[in-house]
Design a protein around this motif. Sequence first.
Motif, PDB file in Angstrom:
ATOM      1  N   CYS A   1      38.658  41.424  36.074  1.00  0.00           N
ATOM      2  CA  CYS A   1      38.912  42.823  36.452  1.00  0.00           C
ATOM      3  C   CYS A   1      37.614  43.591  36.290  1.00  0.00           C
ATOM      4  O   CYS A   1      37.015  43.572  35.214  1.00  0.00           O
ATOM      5  N   PRO A   2      37.157  44.306  37.298  1.00  0.00           N
ATOM      6  CA  PRO A   2      35.864  45.004  37.219  1.00  0.00           C
ATOM      7  C   PRO A   2      35.893  46.224  36.286  1.00  0.00           C
ATOM      8  O   PRO A   2      34.844  46.755  35.955  1.00  0.00           O
ATOM      9  N   ARG A   3      37.088  46.655  35.872  1.00  0.00           N
ATOM     10  CA  ARG A   3      37.157  47.847  35.003  1.00  0.00           C
ATOM     11  C   ARG A   3      37.196  47.441  33.521  1.00  0.00           C
ATOM     12  O   ARG A   3      36.429  47.944  32.715  1.00  0.00           O
ATOM     13  N   CYS A   4      38.091  46.531  33.134  1.00  0.00           N
ATOM     14  CA  CYS A   4      38.224  46.164  31.714  1.00  0.00           C
ATOM     15  C   CYS A   4      37.492  44.878  31.387  1.00  0.00           C
ATOM     16  O   CYS A   4      37.377  44.536  30.198  1.00  0.00           O
ATOM     17  N   TRP A   5      37.017  44.167  32.425  1.00  0.00           N
ATOM     18  CA  TRP A   5      36.243  42.933  32.271  1.00  0.00           C
ATOM     19  C   TRP A   5      37.069  41.762  31.734  1.00  0.00           C
ATOM     20  O   TRP A   5      36.544  40.713  31.437  1.00  0.00           O
TER      21      TRP A   5
ATOM     22  N   ASN B   1      33.365  54.150  41.039  1.00  0.00           N
ATOM     23  CA  ASN B   1      32.646  53.689  39.852  1.00  0.00           C
ATOM     24  C   ASN B   1      33.620  53.657  38.678  1.00  0.00           C
ATOM     25  O   ASN B   1      33.941  54.686  38.087  1.00  0.00           O
ATOM     26  N   TYR B   2      34.119  52.445  38.366  1.00  0.00           N
ATOM     27  CA  TYR B   2      35.151  52.320  37.329  1.00  0.00           C
ATOM     28  C   TYR B   2      34.638  52.726  35.945  1.00  0.00           C
ATOM     29  O   TYR B   2      35.414  53.111  35.071  1.00  0.00           O
ATOM     30  N   LYS B   3      33.312  52.642  35.752  1.00  0.00           N
ATOM     31  CA  LYS B   3      32.750  53.017  34.455  1.00  0.00           C
ATOM     32  C   LYS B   3      33.100  54.465  34.106  1.00  0.00           C
ATOM     33  O   LYS B   3      33.328  54.803  32.940  1.00  0.00           O
ATOM     34  N   ASP B   4      33.162  55.298  35.143  1.00  0.00           N
ATOM     35  CA  ASP B   4      33.466  56.717  34.925  1.00  0.00           C
ATOM     36  C   ASP B   4      34.909  56.940  34.484  1.00  0.00           C
ATOM     37  O   ASP B   4      35.255  58.026  34.009  1.00  0.00           O
ATOM     38  N   THR B   5      35.738  55.929  34.646  1.00  0.00           N
ATOM     39  CA  THR B   5      37.158  56.084  34.271  1.00  0.00           C
ATOM     40  C   THR B   5      37.430  55.599  32.839  1.00  0.00           C
ATOM     41  O   THR B   5      38.547  55.713  32.354  1.00  0.00           O
ATOM     42  N   LEU B   6      36.387  55.027  32.221  1.00  0.00           N
ATOM     43  CA  LEU B   6      36.561  54.515  30.862  1.00  0.00           C
ATOM     44  C   LEU B   6      36.411  55.638  29.837  1.00  0.00           C
ATOM     45  O   LEU B   6      35.664  56.598  30.048  1.00  0.00           O
TER      46      LEU B   6
ATOM     47  N   LEU C   1      42.060  45.212  40.833  1.00  0.00           N
ATOM     48  CA  LEU C   1      42.273  45.569  39.430  1.00  0.00           C
ATOM     49  C   LEU C   1      43.410  44.763  38.803  1.00  0.00           C
ATOM     50  O   LEU C   1      44.317  44.306  39.496  1.00  0.00           O
ATOM     51  N   CYS C   2      43.341  44.668  37.476  1.00  0.00           N
ATOM     52  CA  CYS C   2      44.452  44.070  36.746  1.00  0.00           C
ATOM     53  C   CYS C   2      45.599  45.073  36.706  1.00  0.00           C
ATOM     54  O   CYS C   2      45.380  46.278  36.931  1.00  0.00           O
ATOM     55  N   PRO C   3      46.816  44.658  36.405  1.00  0.00           N
ATOM     56  CA  PRO C   3      47.960  45.578  36.413  1.00  0.00           C
ATOM     57  C   PRO C   3      47.760  46.790  35.500  1.00  0.00           C
ATOM     58  O   PRO C   3      48.100  47.912  35.864  1.00  0.00           O
ATOM     59  N   ARG C   4      47.185  46.578  34.308  1.00  0.00           N
ATOM     60  CA  ARG C   4      47.028  47.698  33.369  1.00  0.00           C
ATOM     61  C   ARG C   4      46.050  48.734  33.919  1.00  0.00           C
ATOM     62  O   ARG C   4      46.322  49.939  33.906  1.00  0.00           O
ATOM     63  N   CYS C   5      44.909  48.290  34.405  1.00  0.00           N
ATOM     64  CA  CYS C   5      43.909  49.232  34.922  1.00  0.00           C
ATOM     65  C   CYS C   5      44.434  49.943  36.173  1.00  0.00           C
ATOM     66  O   CYS C   5      44.159  51.133  36.380  1.00  0.00           O
TER      67      CYS C   5
ATOM     68  N   THR D   1      39.889  46.336  19.455  1.00  0.00           N
ATOM     69  CA  THR D   1      40.503  47.611  19.878  1.00  0.00           C
ATOM     70  C   THR D   1      39.661  48.370  20.903  1.00  0.00           C
ATOM     71  O   THR D   1      40.126  49.353  21.472  1.00  0.00           O
ATOM     72  N   LYS D   2      38.436  47.905  21.156  1.00  0.00           N
ATOM     73  CA  LYS D   2      37.664  48.522  22.245  1.00  0.00           C
ATOM     74  C   LYS D   2      38.464  48.396  23.545  1.00  0.00           C
ATOM     75  O   LYS D   2      38.431  49.282  24.408  1.00  0.00           O
ATOM     76  N   ASP D   3      39.176  47.272  23.664  1.00  0.00           N
ATOM     77  CA  ASP D   3      39.985  47.017  24.859  1.00  0.00           C
ATOM     78  C   ASP D   3      41.141  48.019  24.983  1.00  0.00           C
ATOM     79  O   ASP D   3      41.701  48.192  26.054  1.00  0.00           O
TER      80      ASP D   3
END
Length: 910
Positions: free
Chosen positions: A884-888, A2-7, A900-904, A721-723
């Motif tokens: 990307c499912p984590r940062c959208w 669950n990527y939401k938990d990593t935010l 995932l994208c490289p950053r995530c 900056t949310k990103d």
Amino acid sequence: MNYKDTLLMPKTEFEMRGNLPKKEPGYVARWQDAHMYEKVIQQNEGKDDFVFHDGPPYANGNMHVGHMLNKIIKDVICRYKNMEGYYTPFIPGWDTHGLPIENAIQKLGVNRKELSTAEFRKKCYEYALEQVAKQKEQCIRVGTFADYAHPYLTLLPEFEANQIDVFAKMAMDGLIYKGLKPVYWSPSSESALAEAEVEYHDVKSPTIFVKFAVKDGKGILDTDTSFVIWTTTPWTIPANLAICLNPDYTYALVQSEKGKLLVLEELVDSLWEKFGLQQKEILQRFSGKELEMITCQHPLYDRESLVILGDHVTADAGTGCVHTAPGFGMDDFIVGQKYGLDIYCNVDEHGNMMEDCGEWLAGQYVDDANKTVTMKLDELGVLLKLEFITHSYPHDWRTKKPIIFRATDQWFCSIDKIREKLLSEIDKVNWLNEWGHIRIYNMIKDRGDWCISRQRSWGVPIPIIYCEDGTPIMEEAVFTHISKLFREYGSNIWFEKDEKFLLPEGYTNEHSPNGIFRKEKDIMDVWFDSGSSHTGCMKERGYRYPVDLYFEGSDQYRGWFNSSLIIGTAAHGEAPYKTVLSHGFVLDGKGNKMSKSLGNTVDPIKLVNQYGADILRLWATSVAYQSDVRISDEIMKQVAENYRKIRNTMRFVLGNLSDFKATDIVDTKDLKGVDQYMLVELNNLMKGYHEALDNYDFAEANQLILNCFTNTLSAFYMDFTKDILYIEKADSLRRRQVQTVLYHYAKTMMKLLSPILVFTAEELHDHFHCDENKAESIFLEAKPEMIEVENADSIKEYYDRFLTLRKDAMKALEELRNEKVIKSNMEAKLTVCLKDEYQDMEKLADDLKQLFIVAKVNLVTDTTDLTEYETAYLKAEKFNGVQCPRCWNYFEESEMEGELCPRCHEVING
């Protein structure tokens, strides 16, 4: 997974909903328990002071919304000055004497006639203290800080003693005297009134034209001739002693079917038409001065009326022959003095005609006497015309009932003797409302002597004792003795003790050979009480004179500003204030004056219980208060919406600082350009805010803050900056850079909001956990300082231009959304060809995707297929990539690392 938990989502207990009505009383109690006002004042002891004197509201009933506008703005001024480092104590005051309290006591069932004056005054004293306590609690509830433990009340012994000292100084300088002259008299209050206690309303009045037959024509006029007078107060005809003409006007003797009539020549035609007279033959013409000292027969009584001359006679209305009753008008009194006429008054303190008017009239109230006198004149065949006019007429501002001019023995303060000094002092004062300067200047220029005696019980006694022959004792030693008694016992001692006690021990006077003395029964005008508050409060407590600021409603140019100026200048040689500021009245949402009869009054405490005091404070500081202002549910809802924007923005800021400490701050020079720009904008906000508040422009300060929250923070910086804040590693440099900016905004905004949104600022401070050694309260925090940013001007110039480019980009993207090609900007690709003057935006190439919140930005040099905008040629289109499912965010498929994208991928696996 669950990527939401990593935010790193915002975390704060600062609630989205204010729930102000529930929370605020807790803060009030906390501040009182902690003696917060005292702590705030103490932190600036020894520094430059700002002395602000509170004009005292009247201690009767609840505080209305106009009071709250006044009290809130005063509180904002004091809090701002304290924040700026000035020693700014604030002593709240109350006006506690006067007729409304006497009336309130009697409405509660106290029978005035069954009590001695001293006993009745004790009841008034207790009632006044109850009212002060109630109003004080209401002021505290709206978040005001003041020395509520030690307010000044006009009934305090030390205040009354100072008032006697001021009176004594003026008396010894020859400014206080007793005289018989017409004054504003209120039958409904049974007392004389000052000009400041009079207001004007339109009334319908009878106006009569009456013949006065010549008795002794001095060889100029025959006895078959009549002067025609005109008046709007028939009840004053019984007091007529003269007929006044203008010495330079031409008067015509005219033959008519009603006999020979004498009127102003230029009015003959209009008067004959009004009287319905046909015969009109001008027999002779006279100048006014030729007719002086002729006598007429009073139409009602066996006495003469003298023909006299006066420059106040005009041709504007009437007949040019002015009915003159020296006991009932100032012009009549002045001209009567010149001719040695009696100051004849035949109306008592209740407004009833006295016995010497005759049985047919005695005992009637003046309004009823109008009809009786008119009918009597008609019976006698001397009434030429009765008509009714609507005109402006003076009323008692407390009872709202008509008043009369009535000659009585009164105590006066001479304005004439100090008029030029007063006018000179007015011109030295900084009047922030220039029309107020003009208004008070003209008032002082034109006003007569101030009638300071009142025929009431509840007030400061006029400290005069009379000798056997009626001579008033005006001696410094006697005044000093009375002042000491008042300081020790309060002014009730005047009514409890005899003259012997009130005079210095062993006192004798040649005018009292038998040692018999009599004390004055009148009290002072309450405007003398409040008008001496600069001495009774400020000088008494060691503050400097003159003070820095007086701030009250616009009606006080004729009230407190006026009486304070007169007394201050008379007692201390200069005006009591350096600067004067005023506010308008509070009207309803439609612009109507509030009144109980219209049912449109607004209860401020009800508003506080519905919306919260901070919303009321935001309203008070958002309106153009120097003019009349409006309040309604619709207006309050709009204010509440603005508050919601402020609160939610600050909640975002605090939420994203949950894992940030002051030790994590990134040095300004190590921040990215856009972050430095945000700090430059914060500096500019502080500068504008201080400039606005230094000029008492609270609405401008609020607007600057709101614009910053809405545009600079919410719509721009917080948006992109949310990103960074949610997605990057917790301790990554880029995230810490953004958090550094938010930290500075949080610290600064809390403090800038604190003079206005006092409860919210304290709540924000409670939930701000970045500083290990934060102060006990937001009000004890140091004021925010400017943040040093190198090359600030060039940074601002660059990013201001960038925001113009961004605006064009947003327009292009909006068109794509309107066409339903994309749902959000994150799905879009932008192709950009910069115009020459925007070529330097290329250095942001790597950040444009994030700054525009899009999937991709291509910078090109060819304008083919692009649309021209102000800053660039642009094309917005849908980006066909993978999300990307984590940062959208969207990417080329080839860029992805797994799903995932490289950053995530780096954040999770790095």
